[in-house]
Design a protein around this motif. Structure first.
Motif, mmCIF file in Angstrom:
data_model
loop_
_atom_site.group_PDB
_atom_site.id
_atom_site.type_symbol
_atom_site.label_atom_id
_atom_site.label_comp_id
_atom_site.label_asym_id
_atom_site.label_seq_id
_atom_site.Cartn_x
_atom_site.Cartn_y
_atom_site.Cartn_z
ATOM 1 N N ALA A 10 0.840 -1.199 0.000
ATOM 2 C CA ALA A 10 0.000 0.000 0.000
ATOM 3 C C ALA A 10 0.878 1.253 0.000
ATOM 4 O O ALA A 10 0.606 2.221 -0.724
ATOM 5 N N TRP A 11 1.946 1.216 0.808
ATOM 6 C CA TRP A 11 2.886 2.350 0.857
ATOM 7 C C TRP A 11 3.588 2.509 -0.486
ATOM 8 O O TRP A 11 3.717 3.629 -0.999
ATOM 9 N N LEU A 35 2.699 1.535 -3.538
ATOM 10 C CA LEU A 35 1.798 1.997 -4.593
ATOM 11 C C LEU A 35 1.471 3.474 -4.431
ATOM 12 O O LEU A 35 1.347 4.213 -5.413
ATOM 13 N N TYR A 36 1.339 3.905 -3.174
ATOM 14 C CA TYR A 36 1.067 5.333 -2.912
ATOM 15 C C TYR A 36 2.259 6.188 -3.325
ATOM 16 O O TYR A 36 2.090 7.240 -3.953
ATOM 17 N N ARG A 47 0.260 5.534 -7.797
ATOM 18 C CA ARG A 47 -0.768 4.669 -8.377
ATOM 19 C C ARG A 47 -2.149 5.155 -7.946
ATOM 20 O O ARG A 47 -2.290 5.793 -6.899
ATOM 21 N N ILE A 73 -4.591 0.955 -4.592
ATOM 22 C CA ILE A 73 -4.088 0.929 -3.216
ATOM 23 C C ILE A 73 -5.115 0.353 -2.250
ATOM 24 O O ILE A 73 -4.766 -0.374 -1.314
ATOM 25 N N ASP A 75 -4.752 -1.816 1.347
ATOM 26 C CA ASP A 75 -5.029 -1.094 2.578
ATOM 27 C C ASP A 75 -6.109 -1.819 3.378
ATOM 28 O O ASP A 75 -6.022 -1.948 4.602
#
Length: 235
Positions: free
Chosen positions: A40-41, A43-44, A48, A53, A57
């Protein structure tokens, strides 16, 4: 024939023994939880879309809640372990003290974590949630610190013992040397796992400034080490 070969394969029996343990299932879920946190981190940070994400998450949050539910009541086990270590007359004084401290740290962590379960599961919100989580993380950090201290002390003792055995010309010491080497490997794995894990409560408490990428990878690493250790135990 092929189906029978797969069904009765020793690895399948080993797998069933592994997933039959609460620890085995928890370690697998923990690996997925922290790897999802890392993804998640990542991709952020790579810009993205939120739609990419969101699944990771959600996985991180849902598996975190599931693991909390699985741990409810587990604090009793750690309180008992602390009592057993305290009553032991055969343990080295330093090992005894760090064992009691470690188990009490984990016990209070799980006690306060369980006390916040209704809020964490979204069943009933509590005004004490933030305080309970902070206290739980402080207890967890304390437990890991005692575990690290114990590993370092045991590591020093075993290396000293190993050097004495290596200097001996007695051929019967070979078996003991192998035993020491095996114990050293186990302690090194535990120490690495603890060093990874301590980043989680330390970051949650604001004592260190680490992003979700580092914490996610640290948690994934310690979880995989836990999976491997539990897999060996159920062999």
């Amino acid at each position: 024939m092929v189906a029978d070969a797969l069904v009765y394969h020793p690895t399948v029996a080993h797998y069933l023994k592994f997933v039959a343990t609460t620890v085995g299932r928890d370690k697998v879920l923990r690996t997925l939880q922290y790897f999802s946190r890392f993804l998640a981190w990542y991709l952020y940070r790579t810009n993205r879309p939120l739609s990419s994400i969101a699944p990771f998450d959600a996985t991180k949050k849902q598996l975190g809640t599931a693991r909390k539910l699985m741990r409810v009541g587990k604090f009793v086990e750690h309180f008992k372990a602390a009592a057993v270590a305290s009553d032991s007359t055969s343990l080295d004084p330093i090992i005894k003290a760090t064992s009691v401290g470690r188990q009490l740290g984990y016990a209070f962590y799980m006690l306060f974590d369980s006390a916040n379960i209704l809020d964490a599961a979204g069943i009933r919100k509590s005004t004490h949630s933030v305080k309970l989580l902070r206290t739980a993380n402080q207890a967890w950090l304390s437990g890991i610190s005692f575990s690290i201290a114990q590993s370092l002390y045991a590591l020093y003792g075993l290396r000293t013992r190993g050097a004495i055995i290596a200097a001996s010309s007695d051929p019967e010491k070979v078996v003991e040397q192998k035993k020491v080497a095996k114990e050293l490997d186990a302690i090194k794995i535990q120490l690495l796992s603890d060093l990874c894990d301590i980043t989680i409560p330390a970051t949650a408490l604001g004592w260190v400034q680490l992003d979700d990428g580092i914490v996610g990878l640290a948690g994934t690493t310690s979880s995989l080490l836990g999976v491997w250790s539990q897999w060996k135990k159920t062999a």
